[in-house]
Each structure stands twice: as structure tokens, then as C-alpha cells.
Design a protein around this motif. Structure first.
Motif, short mmCIF file in Angstrom:
data_model
loop_
_atom_site.label_atom_id
_atom_site.label_comp_id
_atom_site.label_asym_id
_atom_site.label_seq_id
_atom_site.Cartn_x
_atom_site.Cartn_y
_atom_site.Cartn_z
N ILE A 1 -3.13 9.96 -3.36
CA ILE A 1 -2.39 11.02 -3.73
C ILE A 1 -2.53 11.78 -2.87
N LEU A 2 -1.77 13.03 -2.26
CA LEU A 2 -2.16 13.59 -1.24
C LEU A 2 -1.39 14.58 -2.47
N MET A 3 -2.45 16.19 -2.62
CA MET A 3 -1.80 17.44 -3.10
C MET A 3 -1.94 18.49 -2.00
N THR A 4 -0.04 18.78 -2.12
CA THR A 4 0.00 19.46 -1.31
C THR A 4 0.01 21.90 -1.35
N THR A 5 0.32 21.47 -2.03
CA THR A 5 0.62 22.98 -2.96
C THR A 5 -0.79 22.46 -3.99
N ASN A 6 0.66 24.17 -4.90
CA ASN A 6 0.24 24.07 -6.40
C ASN A 6 0.57 22.60 -7.51
N PRO B 1 0.81 -1.18 -0.09
CA PRO B 1 -0.24 -0.19 -0.36
C PRO B 1 0.66 1.56 0.07
N PHE B 2 0.15 2.76 -0.57
CA PHE B 2 1.04 3.48 -0.71
C PHE B 2 0.39 4.39 -1.20
N ILE B 3 1.18 6.18 -0.55
CA ILE B 3 0.82 7.12 -0.62
C ILE B 3 1.50 8.14 -1.48
N ILE B 4 1.09 8.91 -2.57
CA ILE B 4 1.88 9.64 -2.98
C ILE B 4 1.74 11.18 -2.33
N VAL B 5 2.92 11.76 -2.51
CA VAL B 5 2.67 12.98 -1.44
C VAL B 5 3.14 14.09 -2.94
N SER B 6 2.77 14.91 -2.79
CA SER B 6 3.26 15.92 -4.15
C SER B 6 2.68 17.43 -3.36
N GLY B 7 3.50 18.24 -4.72
CA GLY B 7 3.37 19.84 -3.94
C GLY B 7 5.13 19.87 -4.50
N HIS B 8 5.21 20.16 -1.84
CA HIS B 8 5.74 21.40 -2.16
C HIS B 8 6.20 21.23 -0.78
N ASP B 9 4.96 21.22 0.17
CA ASP B 9 5.06 21.13 1.64
C ASP B 9 5.80 20.56 2.21
N LEU B 10 7.02 20.82 3.15
CA LEU B 10 7.15 19.28 3.78
C LEU B 10 6.63 19.25 5.19
N LYS B 11 6.38 20.36 5.29
CA LYS B 11 4.77 19.81 7.21
C LYS B 11 4.18 19.04 6.82
N ILE C 1 -7.58 10.82 -5.06
CA ILE C 1 -7.17 12.09 -4.32
C ILE C 1 -7.31 12.87 -3.29
N TYR C 2 -6.29 12.94 -2.52
CA TYR C 2 -7.11 14.61 -1.92
C TYR C 2 -5.96 15.27 -1.38
N SER C 3 -6.53 17.31 -1.35
CA SER C 3 -5.77 17.98 -1.37
C SER C 3 -5.89 18.65 0.04
N THR C 4 -4.89 19.61 0.27
CA THR C 4 -4.48 20.01 1.51
C THR C 4 -4.28 21.23 1.51
N ASN C 5 -4.50 22.05 2.69
CA ASN C 5 -3.97 23.75 2.10
C ASN C 5 -4.80 24.46 1.55
N VAL C 6 -4.93 25.21 0.33
CA VAL C 6 -5.22 26.02 -0.38
C VAL C 6 -5.53 25.52 -1.58
N VAL C 7 -5.03 24.54 -1.68
CA VAL C 7 -5.85 23.42 -3.15
C VAL C 7 -6.70 22.54 -3.01
N GLY C 8 -7.36 23.30 -4.26
CA GLY C 8 -8.89 22.40 -4.19
C GLY C 8 -9.13 22.25 -5.44
#
Length: 557
Positions: free
Chosen positions: A312-317, A243-253, A330-337
């Protein structure tokens, strides 16, 4: 498709490199945003300018703007950056909040000198009424506006959008710059001031570059003090069973919180796109289930995420329209949507609950078998690279290293970007290539070898790590008793969105010359502004890899 297209609403947007016909998107954004979203974003920027007309008065009185207001302005700027948010309801909510903030500032500030419509305008309540008003916020609304004034105003706004992305990332780690926070306000207000001349707006544009550098310095401080200085680290770019999750974007936190919550649960975590440099930080690579990097640059995500058995987790643009084959994972967080995409919000204490995405990843089961590993090297930020400074200087003095090339920036889907692959491949073996941002995916899996133990390809990091590149260049210039322009160094920059605009302005604000920019020059640069940049800084468009390489190497003759 959004209803506003049926109602005859139009749009105009030319903030990214791939804008339609190199002039502007008018029917549908190349990025996927509808006229409805484009109009709401224009109106949101219009409102931020109105807020800033009042905020500047407070700054002139020696007061800092309330940090909650700054955070709101920063988040809104970031929301309107290319490939970040495509959800109309989010924009409407932000617009309503912007009106509340503007009204509170009116009460505090009272009468102001700048009676621009941005300050006096009152937002209507419903989305349909907002959309009817949106044309007054459009880039081309003032038909008679001097094209150079329009060009410089838009360049400043796009630079601010880039700054906001870096500022948001730093603020999530508890770091910010009062200088930058005030500059959001003063620069936005300047774009409403009809008394400012072209020369004054050029100076404001250079100040935008100075503040881009300041925010990148602050983000570097945030990342390195929180997670340690990046160090060279080999990263597997092939998949593993499970099982896996892919983290995309830029946010380290966000990555750190996900790693902490998923440890011991049998989940593999992959970075994607600009998250690749995260493998260089001790505070992140200490998690054994951060096992590698998935795929390539952002523009390939629809094909690479198609029907994958994980999340997939989208953290930024860098979000593209999710295909139905993976929209449910696919999931978004921060200001992404994106409308219909699950969003993971932040609690009052700043924490996030990733349990839903973790559970779904487990249920999906993941990849069925390992693929033979293939490793690439990352982690050459300024601290790591400058630890080799003596060796680099000696290699240059002895003639073993002839030239340095910084080849990097934003990647994109438009034809013409193979130039960057061809350029990297043609770089002579006695030259070192530094790279950063997702432009590296054009060539970072190729074998470049080394020069006396120095890797010929140095991955400096994310797009914000232009700051690291500057630190490296300045240190080398000091070692050779010259300035950056006197180094055997060429900058070959690819751009796509507004963070690249901020990066470019940062370089220009330092007086760095002869930058090659492509694949095309920004549509928002008027002929006169472009001529100024060409004459003052030697900014030039790319031509072909072979000719440009020859021109660069002539610097050494």
C-alpha cells in the motif's frame, strides 16, 4: 503509547467530526494521535502564526513571501490535518525549521507592530522542552477569550488546513496561486490579532472560503492540463490475480510516477479511497496495469488491508494506525507518516524512487485468482458533465428530471452515516444524484439506472472537485436564467476533516444557501457563530433521510 501521557501531558483537539463526545479529544485522539503529537502540532501551528506576523509586514510592503517559506507553511498546515502524520520526529524537525525561518524573517523585517507571543516566542531545542511549552499553544489556553473569537479563529485555521492539502497537490504538479500563498500568511496573522472584532473575523472566514475556491480552481487546472479532462470510464472494483500495489490518498503525480516505474513488471495497480477518480484521466488510464479500485472509503482500511499479499502507498491524508498484519508493507510519501512506517522521500529534482515497494509487491506474490468483475462509472467532472448540458436542460424543461442532489463529502466510521445511503436510495427516479469525495462509497456500487441515457449517478471526483460541482451548478443556473439558489438543487454534505471545512466555506462564500450538513455540526462552531451561519445561509443539520428529502423536493413546488 507515547511517554508524554505518563508525564501527565493533556491534549485538546476538536478539528474533526468524530471528536470525542462531539466536544473534543482530551486523552487520545479518535484519529489515533497521542497527546504528544497533538501538543507538537499545536506548537507547530503556533510557530506558523509567528512566522506570519513577520511575513504580513512584507506583504504589506508589496512583496511576495519567498516560495520556500510558503511551501514550508503549506506543508506544516497539511501535516497537522487529521489522519496525515503521526510521527513525533517529523514534527520536531519541522518545529526546529520553523524557528530558523522565524529568526531569518526577524532579521529581514526588524521591528513589528504585532508583539504577540507567537512572534516573540523562541522555541527550545529539545522535544521534552517543546512539550513543556506546548500548552501555551493550546486552543483553550486563553481561558478568557471570547468564545466567538475563538470559534472563528479556529474555523479560519481549519479552513487553511484544507486549503493546504489542495495547494500541496497542485504545487507538486508545478501550479500555485500567489493570491492563496499570500493568504496563508495574512489569515494566520489575523488569528493572532486581538484588535479584530467578530465581524472582521467573519469577513476573514468568508475570505478563507474565497481562497479555498481559488486553490481548487488552481488544482483543477493542474490536474486537467497535466492529465486531460476526466471522461466517463468504467472501473472494476473486484480483484485480479497477481502482484499488486494499492495507492491511497489523493495525489495524482505519485500515482503517475508509480505507474511509470512499475510498467512491464507484472504488477497490478489499484486505486483506493479518493484515488478512484484517477481512472477518469486519459494521462493515467492509459496505463493498462491501472486495473481497478480496491475496497471502499478510508475508515475501512484496517480491515481491508489486513494481511493482504501486496503493498500500500499512502500519498496524502486518510492514514489510520497500521495494524501489525500489514505495517511491514505499507509505505508513506509526501507529508504523510507514522512511526515505523517506511517513507519514500523526494529527490531534489522532484522524482521519487518506488523500486522498494515494487520489489516487495513482486515478492509477496499478490492475489491467487481473479474475482468476477463488477464495474462502476466515474469521470463526470465539469467538462464531461457540461458536454451533456443541452440534454440536461431539455430533460428538466420537459419534466423528465425533477431535481438534482449533490450527496457527498467525507466518509467516517461514526454511526449515523447510513443516512447518506438511505437518502440516495430514497431519491426519486426522476432525479439526478451528483457525488464526490469518499462519501460516495456509501452508495456508489448501487444501481441507479439512467434518465433518457443520462446516468442518474454522476461521480464528479475527489473532495477538491467541489469546484467542478460549482462549475456545473453555475452553468445550469445560467441556462435557466437564475442563480444557483434558484435551481432545483439540494446539497447534502457529509464532513469529517478540514478539507470539508474548506469546501463548505467555499460554498458559503458564493452565497449558496440551505446546505444540509452532517452527521453532526462542527464542535468548533460556537452557538453564536452557528446561529449566524443558520440565519445568513440557511445552514442546517441533517435530520432523517425521509423528512429532509421531502423538504428538498418542496423547492420544486
Amino acid at each position: 503509547m507515547s511517554n508524554n501521557m505518563d508525564l501527565g501531558y493533556e491534549m485538546f483537539c476538536y478539528q474533526c467530526e468524530q471528536t470525542a463526545n462531539g466536544k473534543g479529544c482530551t486523552r487520545l485522539g479518535v484519529c489515533g494521535k497521542t497527546p504528544e503529537i497533538a501538543n507538537l502540532q499545536d506548537l507547530l501551528i503556533f510557530q506558523l502564526k509567528g512566522i506570519s506576523c513577520y511575513g504580513k509586514v512584507l506583504i504589506e510592503k508589496g512583496q511576495h513571501i519567498d516560495k520556500d517559506i510558503v511551501r514550508f507553511v503549506e506543508n506544516c498546515l497539511f501535516t497537522t490535518l487529521t489522519n496525515v502524520n503521526f510521527d513525533a520526529d517529523v514534527h520536531v524537525s519541522l518545529l526546529r525549521e520553523s524557528q530558523q525561518i522565524k529568526e531569518k524573517l526577524r532579521e529581514v523585517v526588524g521591528e513589528i507592530k504585532n508583539h504577540t507571543l507567537h512572534a516573540t516566542y523562541n522555541l527550545p531545542e529539545t522535544k521534552s522542552e517543546m512539550l513543556k511549552d506546548a500548552p501555551l499553544a493550546g486552543i483553550m489556553y486563553e481561558k478568557s477569550l471570547d468564545p466567538d473569537i475563538r470559534s472563528l479563529r479556529q474555523t479560519i485555521v481549519y479552513g487553511l488546513k484544507g486549503i493546504s492539502a489542495y495547494g500541496h497537490q497542485a504545487r507538486e504538479l508545478g501550479y500555485f496561486s500567489d493570491q492563496v500563498d499570500d493568504f496563508y500568511i495574512t489569515a494566520l496573522e489575523a488569528t493572532t490579532d486581538d484588535s479584530l472584532t467578530v465581524e472582521e473575523l467573519i469577513r476573514m472566514t468568508m475570505r478563507t472560503g474565497e481562497n479555498a475556491l481559488e486553490v481548487m480552481k488552481k488544482l483543477d487546472e493542474a490536474n486537467t492540463e497535466t492529465y486531460g479532462n476526466p471522461s466517463p470510464h468504467k472501473v472494476d472494483v473486484h480483484i485480479k490475480k497477481g502482484p499488486f500495489i494499492i495507492v491511497s490518498g489523493h495525489d495524482l503525480k505519485d500515482l503517475e510516477m508509480l505507474l511509470e516505474q512499475s510498467k512491464g513488471k507484472g504488477i497490478n495497480v489499484y486505486t483506493h479511497g479518493e484515488m478512484l477518480p484517477c481512472h477518469g484521466y486519459d494521462g493515467l488510464k492509459k496505463y493498462p496495469h491501472l486495473i481497478g479500485n480496491f475496497g471502499g472509503a478510508w475508515q475501512d482500511q484496517q480491515k481491508q488491508f489486513d494481511n493482504i499479499p501486496g503493498c500500500i502507498l499512502m500519498t496524502t491524508n486518510c492514514l489510520m494506525r497500521p495494524r501489525d498484519s500489514y505495517k511491514d508493507r505499507i509505505y508513506s510519501t509526501n507529508v504523510v507518516g507514522w512511526e515505523g512506517v517506511k517513507h519514500i522521500g523526494k529527490k531534489e529534482n522532484g522524482d521519487k524512487d518506488f523500486s522498494e515497494i515494487i520489489q516487495q509487491a513482486i515478492e509477496l506474490g499478490g492475489f491467487k485468482e481473479d474475482v468476477e468483475p463488477h464495474e462502476i462509472l466515474v469521470g463526470f467532472g465539469h467538462h464531461a458533465t457540461l458536454s451533456y448540458a443541452d440534454k440536461i436542460v431539455e430533460a428538466v424543461k420537459s419534466g423528465k428530471v425533477r431535481h438534482f442532489f449533490l450527496i457527498g463529502g467525507c466518509d467516517g466510521a461514526r454511526p449515523g452515516r447510513n443516512y447518506y445511503t438511505e437518502f440516495a436510495e430514497k431519491v426519486p427516479k426522476d432525479c439526478i444524484i451528483m457525488t464526490l469525495a469518499c462519501g460516495k462509497y456509501r452508495f456508489n456500487k448501487l444501481e441507479f439506472g439512467d434518465i433518457d441515457g443520462l446516468p442518474r449517478l454522476l461521480d464528479i471526483g475527489q473532495c477538491n472537485d467541489v469546484y467542478s460541482a460549482i462549475c456545473i451548478a453555475v452553468a445550469l443556473a445560467d441556462a435557466f436564467d437564475t442563480d444557483v439558489n434558484g435551481l432545483p438543487l439540494s446539497l447534502i454534505v457529509s464532513w469529517y476533516e478540514q478539507k470539508a471545512v474548506a469546501d463548505l466555506l467555499a460554498l458559503l462564500s458564493l452565497g449558496i444557501k440551505n446546505i444540509y450538513l452532517g452527521p453532526t455540526l462542527p464542535a468548533f462552531l460556537s452557538p453564536n457563530v452557528l446561529q449566524y451561519l443558520s440565519e445568513t445561509f440557511g445552514l442546517r443539520p441533517i435530520s432523517n433521510a425521509e423528512d429532509d428529502l421531502k423538504t428538498c423536493l418542496k423547492q420544486n413546488v
